[in-house]
Design a protein around this motif. Structure first.
Motif, short mmCIF file in Angstrom:
data_model
loop_
_atom_site.label_atom_id
_atom_site.label_comp_id
_atom_site.label_asym_id
_atom_site.label_seq_id
_atom_site.Cartn_x
_atom_site.Cartn_y
_atom_site.Cartn_z
N ALA A 39 -97.53 73.06 29.12
CA ALA A 39 -98.42 72.17 29.70
C ALA A 39 -98.21 70.64 29.35
O ALA A 39 -98.38 69.92 30.45
N GLU A 40 -97.67 70.38 28.47
CA GLU A 40 -97.29 69.00 28.13
C GLU A 40 -96.28 68.47 29.11
O GLU A 40 -96.03 67.28 29.78
N ALA A 41 -95.30 69.20 29.56
CA ALA A 41 -94.10 68.93 30.42
C ALA A 41 -94.79 68.87 31.69
O ALA A 41 -94.44 67.85 32.58
N ALA A 42 -95.63 69.78 32.18
CA ALA A 42 -96.18 69.57 33.63
C ALA A 42 -97.04 68.31 33.72
O ALA A 42 -97.22 67.50 34.63
N GLY A 43 -97.59 67.98 32.57
CA GLY A 43 -98.41 66.65 32.40
C GLY A 43 -97.44 65.38 32.53
O GLY A 43 -97.89 64.40 33.50
N ILE A 44 -96.67 65.38 31.99
CA ILE A 44 -95.32 64.27 31.95
C ILE A 44 -94.87 64.06 33.52
O ILE A 44 -94.87 63.01 33.90
N ALA A 45 -94.71 65.34 33.97
CA ALA A 45 -94.09 65.31 35.58
C ALA A 45 -95.29 65.15 36.52
O ALA A 45 -94.88 64.68 37.64
N GLY A 46 -96.40 65.12 36.20
CA GLY A 46 -97.76 64.90 36.98
C GLY A 46 -97.88 66.05 38.26
O GLY A 46 -98.06 65.79 39.22
N VAL A 47 -97.52 67.34 37.47
CA VAL A 47 -97.76 68.50 38.43
C VAL A 47 -98.54 69.45 37.99
O VAL A 47 -99.14 69.43 36.97
N LEU A 48 -98.65 70.59 38.85
CA LEU A 48 -99.72 71.71 38.46
C LEU A 48 -99.22 72.65 37.62
O LEU A 48 -97.88 72.84 37.65
N ILE A 73 -103.64 68.92 46.35
CA ILE A 73 -103.67 70.12 46.74
C ILE A 73 -105.11 70.90 45.82
O ILE A 73 -105.50 70.46 44.77
N LEU A 74 -106.03 71.53 46.59
CA LEU A 74 -107.30 71.56 46.36
C LEU A 74 -107.98 70.48 45.30
O LEU A 74 -108.70 70.75 44.33
N GLY A 75 -107.89 69.17 45.81
CA GLY A 75 -108.85 68.05 45.41
C GLY A 75 -107.89 67.51 44.24
O GLY A 75 -108.24 66.40 43.78
N ASP A 76 -106.79 67.87 43.70
CA ASP A 76 -105.99 67.30 42.81
C ASP A 76 -104.86 66.69 43.40
O ASP A 76 -103.86 67.24 44.35
N LEU A 77 -104.52 65.26 42.88
CA LEU A 77 -103.18 64.34 43.50
C LEU A 77 -102.28 64.83 42.51
O LEU A 77 -102.20 64.69 41.31
N LEU A 78 -100.80 65.26 42.87
CA LEU A 78 -99.76 65.63 42.16
C LEU A 78 -98.66 64.73 42.49
O LEU A 78 -98.56 64.18 43.59
N ALA A 79 -97.74 64.39 41.63
CA ALA A 79 -96.89 63.22 41.93
C ALA A 79 -95.81 63.98 42.43
O ALA A 79 -95.06 63.12 43.42
N SER A 80 -95.58 65.30 42.80
CA SER A 80 -94.78 65.92 43.77
C SER A 80 -95.12 67.34 44.06
O SER A 80 -96.12 67.90 43.43
N PRO A 81 -94.67 67.70 45.18
CA PRO A 81 -95.34 69.02 45.59
C PRO A 81 -94.67 70.30 44.69
O PRO A 81 -94.18 71.22 45.64
N VAL A 82 -94.99 70.37 43.78
CA VAL A 82 -94.13 71.38 42.76
C VAL A 82 -95.16 71.70 41.62
O VAL A 82 -95.98 70.63 41.18
N GLY A 83 -95.11 72.93 41.30
CA GLY A 83 -95.90 73.19 40.10
C GLY A 83 -95.25 74.30 39.31
O GLY A 83 -94.10 74.87 40.07
N VAL A 84 -95.75 74.70 38.31
CA VAL A 84 -95.21 75.88 37.38
C VAL A 84 -95.87 77.17 37.83
O VAL A 84 -96.99 77.30 37.56
#
Length: 363
Positions: A93-102, A64-75
């Protein structure tokens, strides 16, 4: 230990929060019809599974917009995470980083942009409302760029905050120790006081939100940033087409979690119309009512590039801080992968319109 179900998390969070804070998070506008229908819209669609497909290596990663996410999910952007946990947005933010999402940080975050960025290991976007004081908006944009945020998300469905009966009934105000950490206290002082029968949040928005903005004002914001510009709150094909004309980089189909115009069309109902109105390479995201990986699969099949999840992340945050919020995001990813495997669609490009059908009407 198995992950708790989403309904378990919701009940555990409710037990931990005050009634007023719970109502602020969970409540909607008006009669809350749109709030209820957001989840119900997903129940109207059924999956069409394919068989004898190699599903041994499912992949739900997405760019998404140049960033690769582990799943198609964001907060999704939400205000004042410290209402549910002392660490607030840094834990999210820590949680989103652990999950590899936006993570889309809200303009009314209770931790600073810089603190949130320091805790993040995944991409960050910043959500904005259009404030009457444009110099405050410009300062936020500059800080976001300096802190490494990757896009700006302008919420466009809130020229004012709608009447939210639960908040009025509770005369909801922010506790003295929770503030909009990224804004001058004078801009949000009204959020901390309310007369009986009013809401501090509603009164604050009436003072600070600019209801006069139009499409032409987007040029002012574009001139002040190099970041991609995303519009959140689009529900019609007409507005999606106008967004393209004005150079918008992505769209978020949203009815504000049922907290703005009651009886508005649900985001899921609006999604196909909006996808059809924009170029195929323009990312269209969706939020509102997503409670499972199956819901995510349905949204993707109707054309969304990714989804944003709001309230469930706060439930996880309330239950166990960063670990709890990360658990919610992992649960959704696990459920999505299971859905992809069992429906015979092991990659996201296979989750197209042929994957869903509407429930037959009862005769």
């Amino acid at each position: 230990m198995p992950l708790p179900t989403m309904s378990d998390l919701r009940e555990h969070a409710r037990e931990r929060l005050s009634a007023a804070v719970w109502d602020f998070i969970e409540g909607g506008s008006g009669a809350e019809r749109t709030l209820r229908e957001a989840e119900a819209a997903y129940a109207e669609l059924r999956l069409r599974p394919r068989v004898l497909v190699d599903v041994s290596q499912p992949d739900c990663s997405v760019e998404i917009l140049g960033d690769l996410l582990a799943s198609p999910v964001g907060v999704a952007p939400m205000a004042y995470h410290q209402l549910v946990h002392p660490d607030g947005e840094t834990a999210t933010a820590e949680a989103a980083g652990i999950a590899g999402v936006l993570l889309v940080t809200g303009i009314f975050a209770s931790r600073t942009l810089e603190e949130t960025a320091a805790a993040a290991s995944g991409p960050l976007w910043l959500q904005l409302y259009w404030l009457r004081r444009r110099e405050a908006l410009a300062a936020l944009v500059a800080r976001a760029e300096a802190a490494g945020y990757r896009a700006l998300v302008l919420t466009v469905d809130a020229p004012k905050v709608a009447v939210r009966p639960r908040d009025r009934r509770n005369s909801f105000t922010l506790p003295a120790d929770i503030t909009a950490a990224n804004l001058d206290p004078a801009l949000t002082e009204r959020s901390h006081r309310a007369a009986g029968g009013t809401s501090g949040i509603e009164e604050h928005a009436r003072e600070q939100f600019d209801p006069s903005i139009t499409w032409s004002d987007l040029a002012w914001l574009r001139a002040r940033t190099r970041l991609p510009l995303v519009l959140k709150g689009v529900l019609t094909g007409e507005d999606a087409a106008l967004a393209v004309e004005h150079g918008i980089d992505a769209l978020i189909v949203s009815n504000h979690g049922g907290r703005q115009l009651d009886r508005a069309v649900t985001a899921l109902e609006a999604l196909p119309e909006i996808v059809a109105a924009v170029p195929a390479d323009l990312p269209v995201l969706i939020d509102g009512g997503i409670r499972s990986g199956t819901d995510i699969a349905v949204a993707l099949a109707l054309g969304a590039r990714a989804v944003l999840v709001g309230r469930p992340v706060l439930w996880g945050l309330a239950c166990d801080g960063a670990k709890g919020a990360a658990g919610v995001l992992e649960l959704l990813r696990t459920e999505l992968l299971d859905t992809m495997i069992l429906s015979g669609r092991p990659t996201l490009d296979r989750l197209d319109a042929s994957a869903v059908t509407r429930r037959a009407a009862h005769r």
